[in-house]
Design a protein around this motif. Structure first.
Motif, PDB file in Angstrom:
ATOM      1  N   GLY A 149       0.790  -0.947   0.042  1.00 43.73           N
ATOM      2  CA  GLY A 149      -0.111   0.063   0.134  1.00 43.73           C
ATOM      3  C   GLY A 149       0.821   1.348  -0.066  1.00 43.73           C
ATOM      4  O   GLY A 149       0.248   2.496   0.405  1.00 43.73           O
ATOM      5  N   ARG A 150       1.937   1.374  -0.528  1.00 43.93           N
ATOM      6  CA  ARG A 150       2.981   2.342  -0.384  1.00 43.93           C
ATOM      7  C   ARG A 150       2.988   3.350  -1.504  1.00 43.93           C
ATOM      8  O   ARG A 150       3.472   4.296  -1.844  1.00 43.93           O
ATOM      9  N   LEU A 151       2.350   2.666  -2.761  1.00 42.38           N
ATOM     10  CA  LEU A 151       2.453   3.235  -4.114  1.00 42.38           C
ATOM     11  C   LEU A 151       1.320   4.348  -4.048  1.00 42.38           C
ATOM     12  O   LEU A 151       0.121   4.446  -3.580  1.00 42.38           O
ATOM     13  N   ALA A 152       1.569   5.710  -4.646  1.00 44.07           N
ATOM     14  CA  ALA A 152       0.720   6.543  -4.817  1.00 44.07           C
ATOM     15  C   ALA A 152       0.175   6.715  -6.381  1.00 44.07           C
ATOM     16  O   ALA A 152      -0.729   7.471  -6.439  1.00 44.07           O
ATOM     17  N   VAL A 153       0.283   5.786  -7.154  1.00 46.21           N
ATOM     18  CA  VAL A 153       0.164   5.771  -8.626  1.00 46.21           C
ATOM     19  C   VAL A 153      -0.062   4.180  -8.520  1.00 46.21           C
ATOM     20  O   VAL A 153       0.057   3.491  -7.888  1.00 46.21           O
ATOM     21  N   SER A 154      -0.724   3.985  -9.926  1.00 50.42           N
ATOM     22  CA  SER A 154      -0.815   2.738 -10.205  1.00 50.42           C
ATOM     23  C   SER A 154       0.496   1.778 -10.395  1.00 50.42           C
ATOM     24  O   SER A 154       1.385   2.653 -10.498  1.00 50.42           O
ATOM     25  N   ALA A 155       0.431   0.600 -10.079  1.00 49.00           N
ATOM     26  CA  ALA A 155       1.517  -0.008 -10.389  1.00 49.00           C
ATOM     27  C   ALA A 155       2.084  -0.183 -11.846  1.00 49.00           C
ATOM     28  O   ALA A 155       3.475  -0.017 -12.097  1.00 49.00           O
ATOM     29  N   SER A 156       1.296  -0.053 -12.706  1.00 51.95           N
ATOM     30  CA  SER A 156       1.764  -0.072 -14.253  1.00 51.95           C
ATOM     31  C   SER A 156       2.291   1.422 -14.396  1.00 51.95           C
ATOM     32  O   SER A 156       3.287   1.513 -15.290  1.00 51.95           O
ATOM     33  N   ALA A 157       2.052   2.556 -13.941  1.00 49.82           N
ATOM     34  CA  ALA A 157       2.551   3.763 -13.971  1.00 49.82           C
ATOM     35  C   ALA A 157       3.930   3.631 -13.568  1.00 49.82           C
ATOM     36  O   ALA A 157       4.709   4.502 -13.851  1.00 49.82           O
ATOM     37  N   ALA A 192      12.845  12.128  -8.047  1.00 49.14           N
ATOM     38  CA  ALA A 192      12.018  11.932  -8.788  1.00 49.14           C
ATOM     39  C   ALA A 192      10.863  10.899  -8.779  1.00 49.14           C
ATOM     40  O   ALA A 192      10.006  10.934  -8.398  1.00 49.14           O
ATOM     41  N   LEU A 193      11.510   9.837  -8.790  1.00 51.03           N
ATOM     42  CA  LEU A 193      11.031   8.423  -8.579  1.00 51.03           C
ATOM     43  C   LEU A 193      10.122   8.410  -7.101  1.00 51.03           C
ATOM     44  O   LEU A 193       9.052   8.003  -6.902  1.00 51.03           O
ATOM     45  N   THR A 194      11.000   8.889  -6.207  1.00 50.82           N
ATOM     46  CA  THR A 194      10.356   8.527  -4.680  1.00 50.82           C
ATOM     47  C   THR A 194       9.097   9.689  -4.446  1.00 50.82           C
ATOM     48  O   THR A 194       8.346   9.191  -4.122  1.00 50.82           O
ATOM     49  N   SER A 195       9.314  10.830  -5.119  1.00 49.16           N
ATOM     50  CA  SER A 195       8.389  12.020  -4.899  1.00 49.16           C
ATOM     51  C   SER A 195       7.092  11.624  -5.800  1.00 49.16           C
ATOM     52  O   SER A 195       5.958  11.609  -5.315  1.00 49.16           O
ATOM     53  N   ALA A 196       7.304  10.709  -6.799  1.00 49.48           N
ATOM     54  CA  ALA A 196       6.090  10.594  -7.631  1.00 49.48           C
ATOM     55  C   ALA A 196       5.506   9.220  -7.509  1.00 49.48           C
ATOM     56  O   ALA A 196       4.226   9.122  -7.595  1.00 49.48           O
ATOM     57  N   LEU A 197       6.308   8.247  -6.721  1.00 51.40           N
ATOM     58  CA  LEU A 197       5.517   6.892  -6.677  1.00 51.40           C
ATOM     59  C   LEU A 197       5.037   6.669  -5.312  1.00 51.40           C
ATOM     60  O   LEU A 197       4.176   5.697  -5.132  1.00 51.40           O
ATOM     61  N   PHE A 198       5.645   7.237  -4.309  1.00 55.23           N
ATOM     62  CA  PHE A 198       5.449   6.777  -2.942  1.00 55.23           C
ATOM     63  C   PHE A 198       4.480   7.773  -2.013  1.00 55.23           C
ATOM     64  O   PHE A 198       4.748   8.993  -2.032  1.00 55.23           O
ATOM     65  N   HIS A 199       3.566   7.121  -1.279  1.00 53.27           N
ATOM     66  CA  HIS A 199       3.183   8.078  -0.252  1.00 53.27           C
ATOM     67  C   HIS A 199       3.983   8.312   0.809  1.00 53.27           C
ATOM     68  O   HIS A 199       4.069   9.734   1.083  1.00 53.27           O
ATOM     69  N   GLN A 200       4.836   7.446   1.368  1.00 47.16           N
ATOM     70  CA  GLN A 200       5.675   7.999   2.348  1.00 47.16           C
ATOM     71  C   GLN A 200       7.035   7.925   1.642  1.00 47.16           C
ATOM     72  O   GLN A 200       7.434   7.075   1.031  1.00 47.16           O
TER      73      GLN A 200
END
Length: 206
Positions: A149-157, A192-200
């Motif tokens: 539950g850590r992704l802020a976007v879809s897994a495909s994105a 960039a990935l950390t900011s875009a992908l994850f809630h925490q």
């Protein structure tokens, strides 16, 4: 014992010769601007007899494929050496980016000309294979983050972003942005990935 030592010495000498041939092949391609190079040119650059070169490789395409396979093995080893199987996905991605960007920097224009070759079907398959491996590796990290539950976007994105930023083209784009500084490019890609992908967003090592 002397016989074993002799066999090990011959094996090491053979591996060193193959590496020298691979380096000569890629340097010849770079010098030619990515154009066709002959086996004779490669032999001269590697300082080996043409007959010796043909003893190892039957054609230029086979040699190019072997050179890329050599690069692939080194890249996989570099990524696996930096692997952190028990780390948070964010930190796994950080280390994967670092490993790939370091390899891209080490290869430099050699990898650029290899990837640009258009007339070597076996090389094309090798390129697709290493890309599939990278995609599978990234997907395992993304899927783990998704399950947690850590992704802020879809897994495909998330996979698409991670795949793009760990690519050779992604590295080149960021390298241009940061005036050729691979370390800065790697930090930017990680952030960039950390900011875009994850809630925490756990802190990223610098």
């Amino acid at each position: 014992m002397p016989r074993r030592y002799s066999m090990q010495t011959r094996h090491r000498a053979s591996e060193e010769a193959r590496t020298r041939i691979f380096d000569a092949t890629l340097d010849a391609l770079v010098a030619s601007g990515g154009q066709q190079v002959t086996m004779q040119e490669i032999a001269e650059r590697a300082d080996v007899a043409l007959r010796t070169l043909y003893n190892h490789f039957s054609s230029r395409d086979e040699l190019l494929t072997a050179a890329f396979d050599h690069h692939t093995a080194q890249t996989r080893a570099a990524v696996e050496d930096l692997g952190l199987p028990d780390a948070a996905p964010e930190h796994q991605l950080q280390h994967i980016i670092k490993a790939y960007y370091s390899r891209y920097e080490q290869m430099g224009p050699r990898l650029t000309v290899l990837l640009a070759q258009q007339d070597a079907p076996e090389l094309d398959e090798q390129i697709r294979a290493i890309r599939r491996w990278r995609r599978t590796l990234l997907n395992s990290i993304v899927e783990r983050a998704h399950r947690d539950g850590r992704l802020a976007v879809s897994a495909s994105a998330a996979l698409a972003l991670a795949y793009t930023l760990t690519s050779h083209a992604g590295w080149q784009t960021l390298l241009d942005t940061f005036d050729g500084d691979t370390a800065s490019a790697a930090r930017a890609a990680t952030e960039a990935l950390t900011s875009a992908l994850f809630h925490q967003q756990p802190s990223v090592d610098h």
